[in-house]
Design an enzyme around this catalytic site. Sequence first.
Site, PDB file in Angstrom:
ATOM      1  N   ASP A  78      34.658 -42.529 -79.653  1.00 29.55           N
ATOM      2  CA  ASP A  78      35.171 -41.166 -79.507  1.00 29.55           C
ATOM      3  C   ASP A  78      34.071 -40.125 -79.654  1.00 29.55           C
ATOM      4  OD1 ASP A  78      37.584 -42.428 -79.268  1.00 29.55           O
ATOM      5  OD2 ASP A  78      38.638 -41.120 -80.659  1.00 29.55           O
ATOM      6  N   LYS A 121      40.431 -45.927 -81.755  1.00 26.43           N
ATOM      7  CA  LYS A 121      41.678 -46.452 -81.198  1.00 26.43           C
ATOM      8  C   LYS A 121      41.741 -47.970 -81.213  1.00 26.43           C
ATOM      9  CE  LYS A 121      41.960 -42.263 -80.653  1.00 26.43           C
ATOM     10  NZ  LYS A 121      40.754 -42.208 -81.490  1.00 26.43           N
ATOM     11  N   CYS A 192      31.703 -44.328 -88.677  1.00 28.01           N
ATOM     12  CA  CYS A 192      31.131 -43.104 -89.241  1.00 28.01           C
ATOM     13  C   CYS A 192      31.591 -42.899 -90.680  1.00 28.01           C
ATOM     14  CB  CYS A 192      31.475 -41.910 -88.367  1.00 28.01           C
ATOM     15  SG  CYS A 192      30.748 -42.043 -86.721  1.00 28.01           S
ATOM     16  N   SER A 472      39.538 -35.023 -84.004  1.00 26.82           N
ATOM     17  CA  SER A 472      38.766 -36.085 -84.629  1.00 26.82           C
ATOM     18  C   SER A 472      39.058 -36.087 -86.120  1.00 26.82           C
ATOM     19  CB  SER A 472      37.270 -35.836 -84.401  1.00 26.82           C
ATOM     20  OG  SER A 472      36.491 -36.595 -85.296  1.00 26.82           O
TER      21      SER A 472
END
Length: 560
Positions: A78, A121, A192, A472
């Site tokens: 993403d 996802k 992340c 996000s």
Amino acid sequence: MRSDRIKKGFERAPHRSLLRATGLNDGDFEKPFIGIANSHIDIIPGHYYLQEYGRIAKDEIRKAGGVPFEFNTIGVDDGIAMGHEGMKYSLPSRELIADSIETVMNAHQLDALVCIPNCDKIVPGMLMGALRVNVPTVFVSGGPMKAGHLHDGTPIDLNTAFEAVGKRAQGQLTDAELYEIECQACPSGGSCSGMFTANSMNVLCEAMGVALPGNGTVLALTPEREALVRRAARRAVEIAADERFKLRNIANRDAIHNAMVVDMAMGGSSNTVLHMLAISREAGAPLSLRDIEEIAGKVAHIAKIAPSLATVHMEDIHRAGGVPAVLREAARRGGSVREGALTVTGETVGERIRDARTADPELIRPLENAYSPVGGLAVLFGNLAAEGAVVKTAGIQPSMRRFTGAAICFDSQDEAIAGIMGGKVKPGHFVVIRYEGPKGGPGMQEMLSPTSLIMGMGLGESVALVTDGRFSGATRGACVGHVSPEAAEGGVIGLVQDGDRITIDVEARALTVDVPDAELARRREGFRPKRRDPGSSWLRRYAHLVTNAANGAVLRSTDL
């Protein structure tokens, strides 16, 4: 065993012949066949090393007496897809991943499943597909990356890099300072490092009991993470023939409740709401936004992690006790945690957390010192969101928990980015980004670029944003997403005009536009929602079949 359908009896001689071509021998046909759904892909930092974890899992399955069959799913990063047309493919990829898991597992009648996801996802997609298959399943993610650090020791992460773009646009950062952030924000492989969508979903897998303890917080590329992969693979063989551990028996209503408890306690990504709505449907225990809001009202927010608290990352939460410590503290509020829920290890949740301890009460706070007596996510309703909208309250500044601003409307994310960069957005504005919902985008793009620009340009305490798109997990600020109905299906967000007064009231759980019903009715006369041709046969099919965010953006199974 389920796999007997492809390996037992004289009529399966052709099947066995094909299996022998892959290296199987007579003895292997007496063993359980274990699928390994690996999401290895080179371009994603949390996935480029998963090929090695797949190899480890195969070795352990063989040692434990099983026969492994590894297959791969696609994946979308993403962060890399952010801010351009590639983001339209992110949420749709969830459905492709779910379909691929179902397809491979059922086509070959495998007995059990090890899922190796990590980011965005891919985790919910694997969960959705595995729930359809409903065999004993163990999840083990790739693990979070380390936090980055600037030369002075300041901890940073990917969100720092996104917000730095806004600061650079304002002249608040030099090119050299931006370059240092770029080079240091993501210092290792892994998902992340903050409580962004990937880590939120991996934490929720642990809370649901479909993954082993540590799944959500043990760092990637460490001996501890490798050991977790080994244990997960062995466990899949142990439970392959035990119907108690079919996935829907583990990921049931109680498990889904516990996942949302941890989500609220840790202030997870707002994307988790979208995904848990979809996952719960596949589990046969559908949640509604009203259900989620009810849970939020009963769970204290006891842990803040980046982006809500920039100095804290997943490695810190792991040292403080991880998910078991969060669950144990949340359970002190009677009835919050369903302690009788069975986990994939064979323990109940209560047994799993019984000996958990909090090593740092500032990182995982006691209930008496909670950040908030209610959860870090909230569901809002009102005339602007009759079916609901979602906000990450953990990331909102106190001064913005009730805010009224003048609407400034953009009919796409690209228009909004250009408007923000061009100085059109001023203090006191309520930015409206519409036609970015599941159907309207299509694909329900994440709005990290515009929200990061708002924060980076110093507007975070004077500007709010509302969208029928999503965010996000790195987004922070007064940002309301998932507005339903969306503009493309005739939602009120499509009727808002520049200058209309919009109010967010977190405590009242309200999102309203100050326009009389009669005026909204007048605007609706002759109103035709905008339609975009995405130029892609897949996205056209997706737009035709997808439901709105209040329904988890799942695809309709009829009306083809």
